[in-house]
Design a protein around this motif. Structure first.
Motif, PDB file in Angstrom:
ATOM      1  N   MET A 181       0.843  -1.179   0.000  1.00  0.00           N
ATOM      2  CA  MET A 181       0.000   0.000   0.000  1.00  0.00           C
ATOM      3  C   MET A 181       0.886   1.238   0.000  1.00  0.00           C
ATOM      4  SD  MET A 181      -3.395  -0.135   0.522  1.00  0.00           S
ATOM      5  CE  MET A 181      -4.408  -1.467   0.072  1.00  0.00           C
ATOM      6  N   ALA A 182       0.397   2.263  -0.618  1.00  0.00           N
ATOM      7  CA  ALA A 182       1.180   3.485  -0.749  1.00  0.00           C
ATOM      8  C   ALA A 182       1.203   4.288   0.548  1.00  0.00           C
ATOM      9  CB  ALA A 182       0.637   4.337  -1.882  1.00  0.00           C
ATOM     10  N   GLY A 183       0.103   4.298   1.251  1.00  0.00           N
ATOM     11  CA  GLY A 183       0.080   5.067   2.493  1.00  0.00           C
ATOM     12  C   GLY A 183      -1.337   5.176   3.027  1.00  0.00           C
ATOM     13  N   ASP A 184      -1.467   5.957   4.064  1.00  0.00           N
ATOM     14  CA  ASP A 184      -2.778   6.143   4.679  1.00  0.00           C
ATOM     15  C   ASP A 184      -3.654   7.038   3.810  1.00  0.00           C
ATOM     16  OD1 ASP A 184      -2.031   4.599   6.811  1.00  0.00           O
ATOM     17  OD2 ASP A 184      -1.342   6.315   7.999  1.00  0.00           O
ATOM     18  N   LEU A 185      -4.922   6.785   3.859  1.00  0.00           N
ATOM     19  CA  LEU A 185      -5.887   7.614   3.150  1.00  0.00           C
ATOM     20  C   LEU A 185      -6.208   8.816   4.029  1.00  0.00           C
ATOM     21  CD1 LEU A 185      -7.748   7.898   0.714  1.00  0.00           C
ATOM     22  CD2 LEU A 185      -9.466   6.637   1.979  1.00  0.00           C
ATOM     23  N   VAL A 186      -6.024  10.007   3.505  1.00  0.00           N
ATOM     24  CA  VAL A 186      -6.217  11.237   4.268  1.00  0.00           C
ATOM     25  C   VAL A 186      -7.345  12.029   3.628  1.00  0.00           C
ATOM     26  CG1 VAL A 186      -5.145  13.360   5.087  1.00  0.00           C
ATOM     27  CG2 VAL A 186      -3.785  11.278   4.894  1.00  0.00           C
ATOM     28  N   LEU A 187      -8.278  12.503   4.444  1.00  0.00           N
ATOM     29  CA  LEU A 187      -9.399  13.306   3.969  1.00  0.00           C
ATOM     30  C   LEU A 187      -9.019  14.777   4.028  1.00  0.00           C
ATOM     31  CD1 LEU A 187     -12.383  13.315   3.081  1.00  0.00           C
ATOM     32  CD2 LEU A 187     -12.999  13.530   5.477  1.00  0.00           C
ATOM     33  N   ASP A 188      -9.140  15.428   2.906  1.00  0.00           N
ATOM     34  CA  ASP A 188      -8.813  16.854   2.839  1.00  0.00           C
ATOM     35  C   ASP A 188      -9.786  17.624   3.737  1.00  0.00           C
ATOM     36  OD1 ASP A 188      -7.684  19.237   2.080  1.00  0.00           O
ATOM     37  OD2 ASP A 188      -8.800  19.367   0.188  1.00  0.00           O
ATOM     38  N   THR A 189      -9.295  18.612   4.464  1.00  0.00           N
ATOM     39  CA  THR A 189     -10.153  19.373   5.375  1.00  0.00           C
ATOM     40  C   THR A 189     -11.184  20.198   4.633  1.00  0.00           C
ATOM     41  OG1 THR A 189      -8.540  21.174   5.444  1.00  0.00           O
ATOM     42  CG2 THR A 189      -8.382  19.488   7.153  1.00  0.00           C
ATOM     43  N   ALA A 190     -10.882  20.624   3.410  1.00  0.00           N
ATOM     44  CA  ALA A 190     -11.861  21.392   2.637  1.00  0.00           C
ATOM     45  C   ALA A 190     -13.053  20.520   2.262  1.00  0.00           C
ATOM     46  CB  ALA A 190     -11.207  21.978   1.381  1.00  0.00           C
ATOM     47  N   ILE A 191     -12.795  19.257   1.920  1.00  0.00           N
ATOM     48  CA  ILE A 191     -13.902  18.335   1.604  1.00  0.00           C
ATOM     49  C   ILE A 191     -14.743  18.103   2.850  1.00  0.00           C
ATOM     50  CG2 ILE A 191     -14.454  15.966   0.950  1.00  0.00           C
ATOM     51  CD1 ILE A 191     -12.033  16.021  -0.884  1.00  0.00           C
TER      52      ILE A 191
END
Length: 66
Positions: free
Chosen positions: A1-11
């Motif tokens: 896996m490439a890395g953790d999934l991060v949710l953009d704060t603007a979304i």
């Protein structure tokens, strides 16, 4: 896996929070609309008795000539 999934704060701020608020408000609105549309009147026993009596007469009488 490439890395953790991060949710953009603007979304999060412009999509998820307003969507959650709208869903809660729709639920509250549905509750009050259904409460307003519900009838709290007790039906007249005579009308209920006549309403259930006539179909039975029709069925037991053969549906004709009664």
């Amino acid at each position: 896996m490439a890395g953790d999934l991060v949710l953009d704060t603007a979304i999060r701020d412009w999509v998820l929070i307003p969507l959650s608020v709208v869903m809660v408000l729709i639920g509250v609105l549905r509750y009050f609309v259904s409460k307003l549309m519900r009838s709290d009147q007790v039906p007249d026993p005579k009308i209920v008795k006549e309403g259930s009596f006539l179909p039975r007469v029709y069925v037991f009488g053969g549906g004709l000539g009664v």
